[in-house]
Design a protein around this motif. Structure first.
Motif, PDB file in Angstrom:
ATOM      1  N   LEU A 282       0.815  -1.218   0.000  1.00  0.00           N
ATOM      2  CA  LEU A 282       0.000   0.000   0.000  1.00  0.00           C
ATOM      3  C   LEU A 282       0.842   1.257   0.000  1.00  0.00           C
ATOM      4  N   GLY A 283       2.109   1.147  -0.415  1.00  0.00           N
ATOM      5  CA  GLY A 283       2.978   2.318  -0.452  1.00  0.00           C
ATOM      6  C   GLY A 283       4.430   1.897  -0.499  1.00  0.00           C
ATOM      7  N   GLU A 284       5.331   2.881  -0.502  1.00  0.00           N
ATOM      8  CA  GLU A 284       6.753   2.575  -0.676  1.00  0.00           C
ATOM      9  C   GLU A 284       7.522   2.416   0.632  1.00  0.00           C
ATOM     10  N   LYS A 285       6.872   2.728   1.750  1.00  0.00           N
ATOM     11  CA  LYS A 285       7.569   2.664   3.043  1.00  0.00           C
ATOM     12  C   LYS A 285       7.657   1.224   3.567  1.00  0.00           C
ATOM     13  N   ILE A 286       8.581   1.015   4.485  1.00  0.00           N
ATOM     14  CA  ILE A 286       8.821  -0.327   5.014  1.00  0.00           C
ATOM     15  C   ILE A 286       7.601  -0.886   5.765  1.00  0.00           C
ATOM     16  N   THR A 287       6.755   0.006   6.251  1.00  0.00           N
ATOM     17  CA  THR A 287       5.570  -0.436   6.993  1.00  0.00           C
ATOM     18  C   THR A 287       4.337  -0.613   6.089  1.00  0.00           C
ATOM     19  N   ASP A 288       4.498  -0.347   4.787  1.00  0.00           N
ATOM     20  CA  ASP A 288       3.342  -0.363   3.885  1.00  0.00           C
ATOM     21  C   ASP A 288       3.021  -1.743   3.304  1.00  0.00           C
ATOM     22  N   LEU A 289       3.045  -2.765   4.151  1.00  0.00           N
ATOM     23  CA  LEU A 289       2.639  -4.099   3.708  1.00  0.00           C
ATOM     24  C   LEU A 289       1.613  -4.618   4.698  1.00  0.00           C
ATOM     25  N   GLN A 290       0.465  -5.051   4.195  1.00  0.00           N
ATOM     26  CA  GLN A 290      -0.596  -5.554   5.075  1.00  0.00           C
ATOM     27  C   GLN A 290      -0.972  -6.960   4.676  1.00  0.00           C
ATOM     28  N   SER A 291      -1.250  -7.805   5.665  1.00  0.00           N
ATOM     29  CA  SER A 291      -1.826  -9.089   5.312  1.00  0.00           C
ATOM     30  C   SER A 291      -3.212  -8.801   4.736  1.00  0.00           C
ATOM     31  N   PHE A 292      -3.668  -9.658   3.850  1.00  0.00           N
ATOM     32  CA  PHE A 292      -4.900  -9.354   3.131  1.00  0.00           C
ATOM     33  C   PHE A 292      -6.101  -9.988   3.806  1.00  0.00           C
ATOM     34  N   ASP A 293      -7.100  -9.187   4.034  1.00  0.00           N
ATOM     35  CA  ASP A 293      -8.330  -9.623   4.664  1.00  0.00           C
ATOM     36  C   ASP A 293      -9.480  -9.189   3.751  1.00  0.00           C
TER      37      ASP A 293
END
Ligand code: GDP
Length: 303
Positions: A282-293
């Protein structure tokens, strides 16, 4: 709402179109369904998925005796979730991680889709969960790929195992396994080259890499994650078909959802390829990854 910022484009385009549609028709009729079909197809939900969905909706509207379009919105979101889940009611598709041995995750995908970035983000996420992570720089083909992975390794604070450019990817990954085991790591994330021009080469290379992994750790790799760029729409679908023909893909990471208004591609991939989407970028930052629900995702579209 964990998708709030990353889904702004899809959400605003989708929900405003649905609201316009509801206002335009008031009564549920053939024309309403035709327009709805167009909206869903333009959100990249995928033609055959949309056809299934419209059929289901028509049945449900009849069953519940719904006449007003304002009542249809909720049924649409329910059916979208149903189409995504199919028969299984798992809320989130978890990573297949081993409890007391090294888990090996292989990343595949064409250049530019966000494979390296995703490996960095996932390394960070797993580390935050308390796991020890090692990266293997198995893309020895693309210029700069090794250095780029090292940059992400540094950001995430994890070790990177590498050889020089042009060397044998299977040898790098073999060393990665050995290093990860001797460092008592929990997870090894393996990068691979992303050339698609020569499908025979791609298949041979992936087969060789997998054979090396399997020989060291029976049952591994525990995941083969295909990285796809959501902004490429039908191109992503055809990449998914090529890669799943070349190797067993166990899950998909769909990147750059923040950069598209066509987030419906997630549903098309699940419904047409029957491969679970495990993470979204969801973006370029290191925290921009989400498990998909899926449920949170679909409800987010209508929020
Ligand atoms: P690779 O060639 O597949 O390894 O791709 P990279 O990891 O180098 O990524 C290619 C570009 O996509 C870079 O500019 C990344 O910052 C960008 N990118 C990767 N993931 C995302 C994402 O989820 N959202 C956005 N907006 N950009 C991303």
């Amino acid at each position: 709402d964990k998708y709030k910022d990353g889904l702004t484009k899809t959400r605003s385009s989708f929900s405003s179109k649905i609201n316009d549609l509801v206002a335009k028709y008031r009564k549920v009729d053939e024309d309403f369904f035709e327009d709805l079909e167009e909206i869903l197809i333009s959100a990249d939900v995928g033609v055959s998925t949309v056809m299934d969905l419209i059929d289901e909706l028509k049945l449900e509207v009849k069953r519940q005796n719904i006449k007003e379009t304002t009542q249809v919105k909720e049924v649409i979101s329910e059916k979208l979730v149903e189409i995504y889940y199919g028969d299984d009611d798992e809320a989130v598709e978890e990573l297949n991680l081993q409890k007391d041995q090294l888990s090996v995750i292989l990343f595949v995908g064409v250049n530019g889709v966000g494979k390296t970035t995703t490996i960095g983000k996932l390394a960070y996420k797993l580390k935050e969960e308390g796991k020890k992570v090692v990266l293997a720089a198995g893309d020895t083909f693309r210029a700069g790929a090794i250095e780029q992975l090292e940059v992400w390794g540094e950001r995430a604070g994890v070790d990177v195992i590498k050889h020089s450019a042009g060397s044998d990817p299977a040898a790098v990954i073999f060393d990665g396994i050995k290093a990860a085991q001797s460092r008592k790591a929990d997870v090894l994330l393996c990068d691979t080259a992303g050339r698609l021009q020569n499908k025979v080469n791609l298949m041979n290379e992936l087969t060789k890499v997998k054979r090396v992994i399997e020989k060291e750790i029976p049952g591994a790799p525990h995941e083969v994650l295909l990285v796809l760029d959501a902004t490429t729409g039908q191109n992503a679908m055809s990449q998914a078909k090529t890669f799943s023909a070349a190797t067993d893909v166990s899950g998909i990471v769909l990147t750059k959802l923040d950069g598209t208004a066509k987030g419906g591609i997630v549903l098309a991939i699940r419904n047409e390829l029957e491969i679970p989407v495990k993470f979204v970028g969801l973006g370029e930052k290191i925290t921009d990854l989400q498990s998909f629900d899926a449920q949170a995702f679909v409800f987010g579209l209508f929020a």
